[in-house]
Design an enzyme around this catalytic site. Structure first.
Site, PDB file in Angstrom:
ATOM      1  N   ALA A  67      -6.734  12.631  10.909  1.00 11.47           N
ATOM      2  CA  ALA A  67      -6.619  13.421  12.137  1.00 11.47           C
ATOM      3  C   ALA A  67      -7.998  13.896  12.563  1.00 11.47           C
ATOM      4  O   ALA A  67      -8.915  14.010  11.750  1.00 11.47           O
ATOM      5  CB  ALA A  67      -5.698  14.617  11.917  1.00 11.47           C
ATOM      6  N   ASP A  68      -8.104  14.167  13.857  1.00 19.32           N
ATOM      7  CA  ASP A  68      -9.329  14.748  14.380  1.00 19.32           C
ATOM      8  C   ASP A  68      -8.989  15.618  15.576  1.00 19.32           C
ATOM      9  O   ASP A  68      -8.020  15.341  16.296  1.00 19.32           O
ATOM     10  CB  ASP A  68     -10.337  13.671  14.791  1.00 19.32           C
ATOM     11  CG  ASP A  68     -11.736  14.260  14.923  1.00 19.32           C
ATOM     12  OD1 ASP A  68     -12.340  14.564  13.876  1.00 19.32           O
ATOM     13  OD2 ASP A  68     -12.198  14.437  16.059  1.00 19.32           O
ATOM     14  N   THR A  69      -9.769  16.661  15.766  1.00 20.90           N
ATOM     15  CA  THR A  69      -9.578  17.586  16.879  1.00 20.90           C
ATOM     16  C   THR A  69     -10.902  17.775  17.595  1.00 20.90           C
ATOM     17  O   THR A  69     -11.934  17.970  16.944  1.00 20.90           O
ATOM     18  CB  THR A  69      -9.059  18.956  16.376  1.00 20.90           C
ATOM     19  OG1 THR A  69      -7.828  18.756  15.685  1.00 20.90           O
ATOM     20  CG2 THR A  69      -8.852  19.932  17.522  1.00 20.90           C
TER      21      THR A  69
END
Length: 191
Positions: A67-69
């Site tokens: 995941a990445d934000t």
């Protein structure tokens, strides 16, 4: 049971919150936006690359989640601050404005890939120089996209949120749960 390709304590807490058992795997990738890449393409690529790197480092016996934000204001991507000056610049950009927080999630195994993207609008109050300086000295901005933690002290700057609170923290609960379930169901047909 899955592998989590992340060192983020927040992502680990959120997975635990929805009852997902996991083992962490290392997923070192270069986090740099390509010139022609849109913010959405960028965050989606990072999530996928993290999952793929994690898969390479796993025992390949179960799916890997990456995941990445990122935080975006007027097509400007605000990542983790490099230093106090950079953090101040980001906070000034977000001050009195609405930012878009994009969290991308990817789940992979050796034969199957599934991704989603969650977008959340977060509005900030007008910030003073003193508030920005005081916030930097808490140490909280150091490892956070946009230089703030909505789940921590930085939450006091938020005047409105439209979308997934947990996505802003680092992992949208509902969407992650659904993605994992769909991945397991679909990949059982693949191999």
């Amino acid at each position: 049971m899955i592998y989590l390709a992340s060192n983020s304590p927040r992502r680990a807490e959120l997975l635990t919150q929805i009852g997902v058992s996991f083992t962490r795997v290392k997923a070192d990738i270069k986090e740099q936006r390509d010139v022609a890449e849109s913010p959405v393409q960028y965050v989606a690529r990072l999530a996928l690359q993290k999952a793929q790197a994690g898969f390479i480092n796993s025992q390949k016996d179960r799916p890997v989640l990456g995941a990445d934000t990122i935080v975006v204001v007027a097509e400007t991507v605000l990542e983790k601050p490099r230093d106090k000056t950079h953090a101040r610049e980001m906070m000034l950009i977000m001050s009195g404005a609405t930012q878009q927080v994009f969290t991308a999630i990817a789940v992979v195994n050796d034969q199957h890939t599934k991704q989603i993207l969650v977008k959340t609008a977060v509005s900030f109050k007008q910030l003073t120089e003193q508030e920005i300086s005081d916030y930097w000295h808490t140490g909280e901005p150091l490892d956070k996209a946009g230089g703030y933690g909505i789940q921590g002290i930085g939450g006091k700057f938020v005047t409105n949120i439209n979308g997934s609170y947990s996505a802003v923290v680092g992992l949208p609960l509902y969407e992650t749960d659904q993605l994992i379930k769909e991945f397991i169901k679909e990949s059982s047909y693949v191999g």
